[in-house]
Write an enzyme that holds these catalytic residues in place. Sequence first.
Site, mmCIF file in Angstrom:
data_model
loop_
_atom_site.group_PDB
_atom_site.id
_atom_site.type_symbol
_atom_site.label_atom_id
_atom_site.label_comp_id
_atom_site.label_asym_id
_atom_site.label_seq_id
_atom_site.Cartn_x
_atom_site.Cartn_y
_atom_site.Cartn_z
ATOM 1 N N GLU A 60 40.431 49.880 29.919
ATOM 2 C CA GLU A 60 40.728 48.259 29.652
ATOM 3 C C GLU A 60 40.661 48.239 28.051
ATOM 4 O OE1 GLU A 60 38.256 45.910 32.059
ATOM 5 O OE2 GLU A 60 39.165 44.060 31.000
ATOM 6 N N ASN A 216 44.436 41.304 38.942
ATOM 7 C CA ASN A 216 43.245 42.163 39.046
ATOM 8 C C ASN A 216 42.069 41.346 39.359
ATOM 9 O OD1 ASN A 216 40.938 44.234 38.072
ATOM 10 N ND2 ASN A 216 40.293 42.406 36.775
ATOM 11 N N GLU A 217 41.115 41.649 40.408
ATOM 12 C CA GLU A 217 40.402 40.383 40.675
ATOM 13 C C GLU A 217 40.618 39.168 40.917
ATOM 14 O OE1 GLU A 217 36.551 41.308 38.861
ATOM 15 O OE2 GLU A 217 36.303 43.271 39.792
ATOM 16 N N TYR A 288 30.541 47.802 42.110
ATOM 17 C CA TYR A 288 29.612 48.288 40.896
ATOM 18 C C TYR A 288 28.259 48.368 41.647
ATOM 19 C CZ TYR A 288 33.199 47.575 37.322
ATOM 20 O OH TYR A 288 34.436 47.921 36.503
ATOM 21 N N GLU A 351 37.771 50.382 40.540
ATOM 22 C CA GLU A 351 36.805 50.245 39.617
ATOM 23 C C GLU A 351 35.225 50.505 40.474
ATOM 24 O OE1 GLU A 351 36.436 46.650 37.419
ATOM 25 O OE2 GLU A 351 38.536 46.436 37.258
#
Length: 552
Positions: A60, A216-217, A288, A351
């Site tokens: 990123e 994204n998200e 995560y 991710e």
Amino acid sequence: MIRRRDFLRNSALGIAGLAFSRSLSGPAAAQARTVDAHIEVLIDEPLGTISPNIYGHFTEDLGGVIYDGLWVGESSKVANVNGIRKSVIDHMRRIKAPVVRYPGGCFADSYDWRDGIGPRDKRPRRTNFWANDDPRQPAVHKYDPNQFGTNEFVQFCKLVGAEPYLAANVRSLPAQQFVQWVEYCNSPAGSTTLAETRAAAGFKEPFNVKYWGVGNESWGCGGNFEPAEYAMEFRRYATWVPGYGHELRFVASGPSDFNYDWTTGFFEAMAKQDPHFRVPWGWGLHYYSWNLSRGRTSDWDKGKGDAVNFDAADWYELLREGQKMEPLIERHWQIMGQTDHEHRVKLVVDEWGPWYRPGSEATPGDILEQMPTLRDAVFTGMTLDIFNRHADKVAMANCAQLINCLNSLYLAHEDRFVVTPVGRVFELYAAHQGGQSVRTVFSAPEVKYDRDGSPATFWGLHGSASLHGKTLVLTAVNPNVTQARDTEIIVRGAKPASQTMAVLTAPDIHAHNTFTQPDVVVPRSGEVKTIGSSVVLAIPPASVVSVQVELS
Ligand code: AHR
């Protein structure tokens, strides 16, 4: 601080003892056996082909990932190929890096791809999405100079031998700009004005980018959408995009960890319009592992632990958090199947990794950078094994992020570069790519530890195995910080002819590689033997191992 002794002293007898006890037979052998862990490989029970893309990466435009990490510029004194750091290219080739995601992450939904094409000295400077994160950031991180854009990224992928995976801006660019980005990348030489713009930059032939993320998200930084709203946006962006004779694979912005409502909502909304799920190819899952508070808080900042200073309980807690990846995959997959009955859409874990609080950066001012230790190596091996075990569901995964960031394979600053313990695990696991994942049963004594006064347990040995013709690749992690596992591998349906083993461990669970001490955690060959029809080995405490067995 926990220091471990030579693992053979902690194991009952070591390999020599195994050989001795296995030479006995009958009840005496049963009594004398020192094997305390068993791995049974069922080569006749295939679980799916391991997509090489499970071993994918993520870069990123954030902190030191692109500027200073990947991009040093053509005139840099740092060894580079067309401006891209050469050591990264060399190491990524070594691990057969299959795919790289770019430009975000949250950055993607603020990015205008048109800023990053054309002559570099004419490209605009823009405020980076992450500009406000840490005042110590250098200007080049706060104000994006756009020296690294689509052309440079695709060139980087080509040098590495990886497929590019581009994430489109859904929050702040119209769908037309997405279609034009695809046109810029993929329209044939001379066919469109954008193909000519590409040619003017030195790239006459199309890039043929196959993988496209649509936002994204999108439940958060990518637009704060509701699932049904996002499903509508997804259709607007991904419907009838010209493929120029090539298949385009669209990845929809999936949930964060346990947000099952997002998966349910998106899939139900999509099914109303197309019950056959013809357009989305992948469903992006982000997970995560960050909460080391042992249940004390769910606060994003307060719950995090330190990357380097931790005790044995913190070690196990991180692995417990990481192990949640497995039920997450299973549960989201099951929800997807409620509407996508044929499971046309695959999971893309684009991710993943541990996320610690700031403070361990190799380069102060690099936001979200942390120092990977042996703990992260074990975590990474464990996670890659989970993906291998779910090869039928997970079509791609992208470790967050490649360099100077969270679970990084590499750290770099100016002319300094180091491969982290995480990078070393990717070296050990590359051999799985493209193999047939086969069911493998691990049994070993559980780890017992103290969780703030309460007894807690964690599994004692786990891993995955894949078949490549007559070669079996088996990887495993021993999470126990003090106990080795004397292990017997039985391959059902085949006989082992020869074998090799590589081990990644260190005497100290906090061990990590730095610019000045780069070889603290590096793979070494291990001792592995055939005794009768078994393969026997000692798996050191706190280790990741890779065993290759030639079968007859
Ligand atoms: O990887 C860092 C950030 O984590 C990404 O930009 C975002 O998608 C996620 O929340």
